[in-house]
Design an enzyme around this catalytic site. Structure first.
Site, PDB file in Angstrom:
ATOM      1  N   TYR A 145     -42.299 -22.646 -33.885  1.00 23.85           N
ATOM      2  CA  TYR A 145     -40.862 -22.782 -34.144  1.00 23.85           C
ATOM      3  C   TYR A 145     -40.644 -23.981 -35.043  1.00 23.85           C
ATOM      4  O   TYR A 145     -41.170 -25.062 -34.775  1.00 23.85           O
ATOM      5  CB  TYR A 145     -40.106 -22.977 -32.825  1.00 23.85           C
ATOM      6  CG  TYR A 145     -38.619 -23.150 -32.988  1.00 23.85           C
ATOM      7  CD1 TYR A 145     -37.808 -22.092 -33.395  1.00 23.85           C
ATOM      8  CD2 TYR A 145     -38.007 -24.388 -32.732  1.00 23.85           C
ATOM      9  CE1 TYR A 145     -36.439 -22.255 -33.538  1.00 23.85           C
ATOM     10  CE2 TYR A 145     -36.635 -24.554 -32.874  1.00 23.85           C
ATOM     11  CZ  TYR A 145     -35.855 -23.484 -33.281  1.00 23.85           C
ATOM     12  OH  TYR A 145     -34.489 -23.655 -33.421  1.00 23.85           O
ATOM     13  N   ASP A 198     -45.571 -30.097 -38.330  1.00 18.45           N
ATOM     14  CA  ASP A 198     -44.244 -30.197 -37.740  1.00 18.45           C
ATOM     15  C   ASP A 198     -44.420 -30.888 -36.387  1.00 18.45           C
ATOM     16  O   ASP A 198     -44.797 -30.266 -35.396  1.00 18.45           O
ATOM     17  CB  ASP A 198     -43.629 -28.806 -37.591  1.00 18.45           C
ATOM     18  CG  ASP A 198     -42.232 -28.862 -36.970  1.00 18.45           C
ATOM     19  OD1 ASP A 198     -41.797 -29.977 -36.593  1.00 18.45           O
ATOM     20  OD2 ASP A 198     -41.584 -27.807 -36.860  1.00 18.45           O
ATOM     21  N   LYS A 214     -36.316 -35.032 -32.507  1.00 20.89           N
ATOM     22  CA  LYS A 214     -36.365 -35.344 -31.067  1.00 20.89           C
ATOM     23  C   LYS A 214     -36.554 -36.845 -30.798  1.00 20.89           C
ATOM     24  O   LYS A 214     -35.603 -37.589 -30.924  1.00 20.89           O
ATOM     25  CB  LYS A 214     -37.392 -34.440 -30.384  1.00 20.89           C
ATOM     26  CG  LYS A 214     -36.958 -32.967 -30.577  1.00 20.89           C
ATOM     27  CD  LYS A 214     -37.623 -31.916 -29.764  1.00 20.89           C
ATOM     28  CE  LYS A 214     -36.870 -30.597 -29.954  1.00 20.89           C
ATOM     29  NZ  LYS A 214     -37.633 -29.505 -30.489  1.00 20.89           N
TER      30      LYS A 214
HETATM   31  C1  LIG Z   1     -37.015 -28.644 -31.755  1.00 19.37           C
HETATM   32  C2  LIG Z   1     -37.907 -28.312 -32.893  1.00 19.37           C
HETATM   33  C3  LIG Z   1     -37.439 -28.136 -34.200  1.00 19.37           C
HETATM   34  C4  LIG Z   1     -35.971 -28.120 -34.519  1.00 19.37           C
HETATM   35  O1  LIG Z   1     -35.378 -29.368 -34.313  1.00 19.37           O
HETATM   36  P1  LIG Z   1     -33.768 -29.427 -34.116  1.00 19.37           P
HETATM   37  O2  LIG Z   1     -33.481 -30.883 -34.030  1.00 19.37           O
HETATM   38  O3  LIG Z   1     -33.489 -28.661 -32.869  1.00 19.37           O
HETATM   39  O4  LIG Z   1     -33.174 -28.796 -35.308  1.00 19.37           O
HETATM   40  C5  LIG Z   1     -38.344 -27.940 -35.211  1.00 19.37           C
HETATM   41  N1  LIG Z   1     -39.664 -27.922 -34.969  1.00 19.37           N
HETATM   42  C6  LIG Z   1     -40.165 -28.073 -33.732  1.00 19.37           C
HETATM   43  C7  LIG Z   1     -41.635 -28.074 -33.518  1.00 19.37           C
HETATM   44  C8  LIG Z   1     -39.302 -28.262 -32.647  1.00 19.37           C
HETATM   45  O5  LIG Z   1     -39.800 -28.361 -31.416  1.00 19.37           O
END
Ligand SMILES: *Cc1c(COP(=O)(O)O)cnc(C)c1O
Length: 420
Positions: free
Chosen positions: A138, A231, A259
Site C-alpha cells: 500500500y 516506502d 506516520k
Molecule cells: C499509511 C501508509 C501510506 C499512506 O500514508 P497517509 O499518511 O495515510 O497518506 C503510504 N505508504 C505506506 C507504507 C503506509 O503504511
C-alpha cells in the site's frame, strides 16, 4: 451506548460514517474520547490498551508530555506562515543524519503525497514511465498506486474514478519472488522508472523480506538504471533510527516517510540523493507544492519526537515487542494452535493461517472470520488492535510491562474463543 448512536448519526453526514474506510468496522466503531500513554478511552467510558496507535504514528504513545509542550508553545506563535522556518532545516538535518539514503528532504502533508511525489520524481529523473509495485503493498490513496494486483501485467484500477490510462504504467509483482522481478525487468525494463516497495509489508499484516531479497532488488535496479524507492511510511523511525534501510543494511535511492515523522500530526516526507532531490521545484523541473508543506506545528511535533529516538530507545521498544511475541508464541504452542505469528521490532500480527506468509497471496489464505472473532473478543476485554487481518499491531514507549502481561493473557483468551 453513545458510540452506537454517534455512528448512526455520523452516517448521515460522513460517507460510511467515517473519514477513512478502515475505521468503519462492524457493528460500529467506538468513538474516541481521549488518549493518554498506552491507553485510549472511548465516549462510552471503556478503556483500551492501544496497539493500533493511530495506525502507526504514535511511537511515544498518546499525548506525550514533551511533544505536547513543544507543540503548544509553537501554536502560540502561529500555525502556518507561507514562508520557511528554521525548524524545517533542523528537522531536515535530523532526517539526513538518521536515514542512510537521505541527503535532501521535502516535507509534505501525508504518506500519500510523499509516494505520489516520489514516483513523479523518479519518472522525471529517469525519463521513464513505468513503475513496479508489489502485490499487497500500500502506498497511499492516489491514482498511480491504487491498483488491483495482477501478476506481471499492467494493473487495473482498484477504485471507481481511476482511469485505466493512469494505471497502465503501474506493474505489479509478487513479494519475495526474485524470478518474477527478473522476468518483469527483462520484458519491460527499458521503460521502468522505479520499483516502489514497503521493505516490510505492513498493510497486508506484517511480511518481512526474505534473506538477501532487498540486496537482490538493490543490485538489479542499479544494473538497469531503475530507482529503488523504499516506502517507509510505517518502517521509518519504527524499526530503527534509520528505518528499514538501517535495519536491513540496504540503501535505496529514495525514501518516503509519514506516520511517525509527524509526531502525531499530519505530515509526510520524501528524501534521497541530492542529485535526484534537486530535480524538485523550485531547484528543478519536477513540480511539487503544498500550502501546508513543512507546517510549523507538524514540524515541531516531528522534531520533538525524533529527538527522543536513539539506539537505547529502540532496544527498549524492541524488547517490548519481543516480550509480546514470545508470550503469544507460548500461547500458540501450549494450545497447539497452528497459527502464524508475524512481526519484528515493535510490530506484530497473528495470521489465522497455518502456512508461513511470505506474500500477498499467502496472506489472503488467512481465515478472516476467525480473525474477526479474535478482534472483537480483544476489544470486549479492553485491547484495541486494528480491526483487519491485513493490518499490523504496533507498540509504543508508553506500553508498560504490566500492559504487556495483561495483553498476553487477554490474547490467550481471545485466541481460544476464536479457535472454538
Ligand atoms: C499509511 C501508509 C501510506 C499512506 O500514508 P497517509 O499518511 O495515510 O497518506 C503510504 N505508504 C505506506 C507504507 C503506509 O503504511
Amino acid at each position: 451506548m453513545r458510540s452506537e448512536d454517534l455512528f448512526k448519526e455520523s452516517q448521515n453526514f460522513l460517507p460510511g460514517g467515517v473519514d477513512s474506510p478502515v475505521r468503519a468496522f462492524k457493528p460500529y466503531p467506538f468513538f474516541a474520547q481521549k488518549g493518554k500513554g498506552s491507553k485510549l478511552e472511548d465516549v462510552d467510558g471503556n478503556n483500551y490498551i492501544d496497539y493500533c496507535l493511530g495506525y502507526g504514528p504514535l511511537i511515544l504513545g498518546h499525548a506525550p508530555k514533551k511533544v505536547i509542550a513543544d507543540v503548544t508553545s509553537q501554536i502560540h506563535s502561529g500555525t502556518t506562515y507561507g514562508v520557511p522556518t528554521e525548524k524545517e532545516i533542523e528537522l531536515a538535518k535530523l532526517v539526513v543524519k538518521k536515514v542512510p539514503c537521505a541527503e535532501m528532504v521535502r516535507f509534505v502533508n501525508s504518506g500519500t503525497e510523499a509516494t505520489m511525489a516520489a514516483i513523479r520524481l523518479a519518472r522525471g529523473f529517469t525519463e521513464k514511465n513505468k513503475i513496479v509495485k508489489f502485490e499487497g503493498s500500500y502506498h497511499g490513496a492516489h491514482d498511480y498506486v491504487l491498483v488491483k494486483s495482477g501478476s506481471g501485467a499492467a494493473c487495473l484500477p482498484d477504485s471507481l474514478g481511476v482511469p485505466t490510462e493512469t494505471t497502465k504504467n503501474t506493474l505489479s509483482t509478487p513479494f519475495n519472488d526474485e524470478e518474477a522481478v527478473v522476468n518483469l525487468i527483462e520484458n519491460e525494463g527499458s521503460d521502468i522508472a522505479a520499483i516502489i516497495m514497503e521493505p516490510v509489508m505492513g498493510n497486508v499484516g506484517c511480511i518481512e523480506p526474505e534473506e538477501n531479497y532487498l540486496n537482490f532488488l538493490r543490485k538489479i535496479t542499479t544494473e538497469n538504471d531503475i530507482l529503488l524507492i523504499f516506502d517507509e511510511v510505517i518502517t521509518g523511525f519504527r524499526l530503527a533510527e534509520g528505518g528499514a534501510q538501517e535495519y536491513f543494511g540496504v540503501t535505496p535511492d529514495l525514501i518516503t516517510m509519514g506516520k511517525i515523522i509527524g509526531g502525531g500530526f499530519p505530515m509526510g516526507s520524501f528524501a534521497g540523493k541530492k542529485e535526484i532531490m534537486e530535480m524538485i521545484a523550485p531547484s528543478g523541473g519536477v513540480y511539487q507544492a503544498g500550502t501546508f508543506n513543512g507546517n510549523p506545528v507538524s514540524v515541531t511535533a516531528g522534531l520533538s519526537t525524533l529527538n527522543q529516538l536513539d539506539k537505547k530507545f529502540y532496544s527498549k521498544l524492541n524488547q517490548k515487542g519481543q516480550t509480546l511475541r514470545d508470550g503469544i508464541q507460548n500461547i500458540l504452542d501450549d494450545n497447539q494452535f497452528n497459527l502464524n505469528l508475524a512481526g519484528l521490532c515493535s510490530m506484530f500480527q497473528i495470521y489465522f493461517n497455518d502456512q508461513t506468509v511470505k506474500s500477498y497471496s499467502d496472506a489472503k489464505k488467512s481465515d478472516v472470520d476467525k480473525f474477526s472473532v479474535y478482534f472483537h473478543e480483544l476489544l470486549k476485554s479492553g485491547v484495541f488492535i486494528a480491526p483487519s487481518q491485513f493490518e499490523c499491531g504496533f507498540l509504543s514507549q508508553a506500553h508498560s510491562g504490566e500492559d504487556l502481561e495483561k495483553t498476553i493473557e487477554l490474547i490467550g483468551d481471545a485466541l481460544k474463543k476464536s479457535m472454538e
